[in-house]
Design a protein around this motif. Structure first.
Motif, PDB file in Angstrom:
ATOM      1  N   THR A  12      61.922  43.081  50.005  1.00 28.99           N
ATOM      2  CA  THR A  12      63.188  42.645  49.426  1.00 28.99           C
ATOM      3  C   THR A  12      63.808  41.619  50.383  1.00 28.99           C
ATOM      4  O   THR A  12      63.421  41.555  51.557  1.00 28.99           O
ATOM      5  CB  THR A  12      64.175  43.813  49.273  1.00 28.99           C
ATOM      6  OG1 THR A  12      64.489  44.313  50.565  1.00 28.99           O
ATOM      7  CG2 THR A  12      63.588  44.917  48.416  1.00 28.99           C
ATOM      8  N   PRO A  13      64.760  40.846  49.904  1.00 26.74           N
ATOM      9  CA  PRO A  13      65.409  39.887  50.808  1.00 26.74           C
ATOM     10  C   PRO A  13      65.989  40.570  52.045  1.00 26.74           C
ATOM     11  O   PRO A  13      65.911  40.027  53.156  1.00 26.74           O
ATOM     12  CB  PRO A  13      66.519  39.297  49.933  1.00 26.74           C
ATOM     13  CG  PRO A  13      65.973  39.364  48.553  1.00 26.74           C
ATOM     14  CD  PRO A  13      65.198  40.649  48.506  1.00 26.74           C
ATOM     15  N   LEU A  14      66.534  41.740  51.876  1.00 23.60           N
ATOM     16  CA  LEU A  14      67.121  42.431  53.008  1.00 23.60           C
ATOM     17  C   LEU A  14      66.048  42.892  53.994  1.00 23.60           C
ATOM     18  O   LEU A  14      66.234  42.809  55.214  1.00 23.60           O
ATOM     19  CB  LEU A  14      67.923  43.624  52.489  1.00 23.60           C
ATOM     20  CG  LEU A  14      69.135  44.055  53.280  1.00 23.60           C
ATOM     21  CD1 LEU A  14      70.032  42.887  53.640  1.00 23.60           C
ATOM     22  CD2 LEU A  14      69.907  45.094  52.483  1.00 23.60           C
ATOM     23  N   GLU A  15      64.930  43.368  53.468  1.00 23.32           N
ATOM     24  CA  GLU A  15      63.828  43.767  54.346  1.00 23.32           C
ATOM     25  C   GLU A  15      63.317  42.552  55.120  1.00 23.32           C
ATOM     26  O   GLU A  15      63.016  42.645  56.316  1.00 23.32           O
ATOM     27  CB  GLU A  15      62.699  44.399  53.523  1.00 23.32           C
ATOM     28  CG  GLU A  15      63.037  45.799  53.027  1.00 23.32           C
ATOM     29  CD  GLU A  15      62.029  46.335  52.028  1.00 23.32           C
ATOM     30  OE1 GLU A  15      61.987  47.563  51.821  1.00 23.32           O
ATOM     31  OE2 GLU A  15      61.281  45.543  51.415  1.00 23.32           O
ATOM     32  N   PHE A  16      63.243  41.445  54.434  1.00 17.89           N
ATOM     33  CA  PHE A  16      62.848  40.225  55.142  1.00 17.89           C
ATOM     34  C   PHE A  16      63.853  39.900  56.235  1.00 17.89           C
ATOM     35  O   PHE A  16      63.472  39.467  57.328  1.00 17.89           O
ATOM     36  CB  PHE A  16      62.723  39.050  54.162  1.00 17.89           C
ATOM     37  CG  PHE A  16      62.333  37.775  54.835  1.00 17.89           C
ATOM     38  CD1 PHE A  16      61.009  37.528  55.171  1.00 17.89           C
ATOM     39  CD2 PHE A  16      63.294  36.827  55.157  1.00 17.89           C
ATOM     40  CE1 PHE A  16      60.654  36.355  55.814  1.00 17.89           C
ATOM     41  CE2 PHE A  16      62.942  35.653  55.805  1.00 17.89           C
ATOM     42  CZ  PHE A  16      61.613  35.417  56.136  1.00 17.89           C
ATOM     43  N   GLY A  17      65.118  40.117  55.956  1.00 15.91           N
ATOM     44  CA  GLY A  17      66.148  39.895  56.967  1.00 15.91           C
ATOM     45  C   GLY A  17      65.905  40.737  58.209  1.00 15.91           C
ATOM     46  O   GLY A  17      66.095  40.269  59.332  1.00 15.91           O
TER      47      GLY A  17
END
Lengths: 199, 199
Positions: A62-67
């Motif tokens: 997810t975008p947050l996991e990528f963050g």
DNA sequence: TATTGTTATACTCTATAACTATA
DNA sequence: TATAGTTATAGAGTATAACAATA
């Protein structure tokens, strides 16, 4: 019940331009866009997550996991921060970090170690696998972010970033969780008004 | 198991500035902020919803519910649009509109009428109560939106809005739902890597 | 007592899918 | 067959709260 006759014809293309307080509209088939900052922020964020999610889909991130990976990556990031540090940087709750980190750890993408100096804290670091995944996914992610800003000239992109950064940093107090959300008044359904008439 | 000794000391204030690709940082106690457009969009949206939610709390409205009222208000808006029209304007799913409108209708804030021309469609209109609530809440909402942009000069606020509008309108295809999100690979927890070591 | 992290729970936002009624 | 809306379900994102371990 009512046959709906007291209703004026639909106004799909109203004569008067809505939301007059903003600049005029452009694209043809694009419906009126509210000018309120919050509405713009929502649509902007929506576009970003849609486009970026696509670029992350093959890595199942997810975008947050990528963050998380971005903040821990050894080249640019800050490997060795603890979970609280990550929470502040991402602007999310500690409990949320806990879950994120648990999921990524379970996939072997990062390690948690007890900090020798403060045994309460968990020091975070990408595993080799996590670092490799980050490196593999990064170019597509950068391209996706660029695609969002494609309609802007290079100078304008930079300007947009700068304006956003200023707004965010000056509103730091609101750019974090923990602000109590409105407490929904546990409505017992139709407790505060007459039912709407629907035939 | 490990006592965490192989871990270097925490690096809360690393020497090298992270995320070098962006402009330098400003505020003192503000932690590094990722420069990626998506990350900025998320924080920006987060600030907006936090501040605006506060202004809507006393009316027990979410930002999105307020958006419905705004799109239907008789002064600026387009009373008489149907649910699909509203969905396109808000950038959400028809099913979501259905739920939103049901909740607002149950509170007596709007009416749904069957359209005489096309009996499939539901024509939406604020009730007097809904219009009054909108009028009552609007000033605080405008003020809240202004507060978000307070750190910017008037010219810059206008510029930010214009840039966002251009990005949104040129990405209209992504500024709407219906784009298939990544399908989470129903991970059986720890299926794709070794467990992380945590003492 | 204060802080780091965990776990449980829940709410908002939003999507997909299957369905009904109408066109 | 296609479209407007409904309903059920789900998942991402994120919050609150109670708790354990450590400071």
């Amino acid at each position: 019940m009512s046959s709906g006759h007291s209703i004026p014809p639909r106004r799909r293309s109203p004569a008067a331009p809505p939301f007059q307080d903003g600049p005029v509209r452009v694209a043809a088939n694009v419906p009126p866009l509210r000018r309120a900052t919050t509405a713009l922020a929502r649509r902007f964020h929506q576009i970003c997550t849609t486009i970026v999610s696509e670029s992350l889909a093959e890595a199942d991130l997810t975008p947050l996991e990528f963050g998380v990976l971005a903040y821990l990556n050894p080249r640019d990031g800050e490997p060795g921060i603890d979970q609280n540090g990550l929470a502040v940087r991402l602007g999310i709750e500690r409990s949320h970090v806990s879950m994120l980190v648990e999921a990524l750890g379970a996939r072997g993408l990062l390690d948690r170690h007890v900090n020798g100096e403060d045994r309460r804290a968990r020091v975070l670091r990408l595993t080799r696998k996590g670092g490799a995944l980050y490196n593999r996914v990064l170019p597509g992610n950068v391209a996706a972010n660029d695609r969002v800003l494609a309609p802007l000239a290079s100078r304008e992109r930079k300007l947009l970033h700068e304006l956003l950064i200023r707004v965010i940093e000056h509103n730091a107090e609101y750019a974090r969780p923990g602000i109590k959300r409105r407490r929904r008044a546990t409505r017992p359904a139709a407790a505060d008004g007459p039912r709407s008439s629907l035939e």
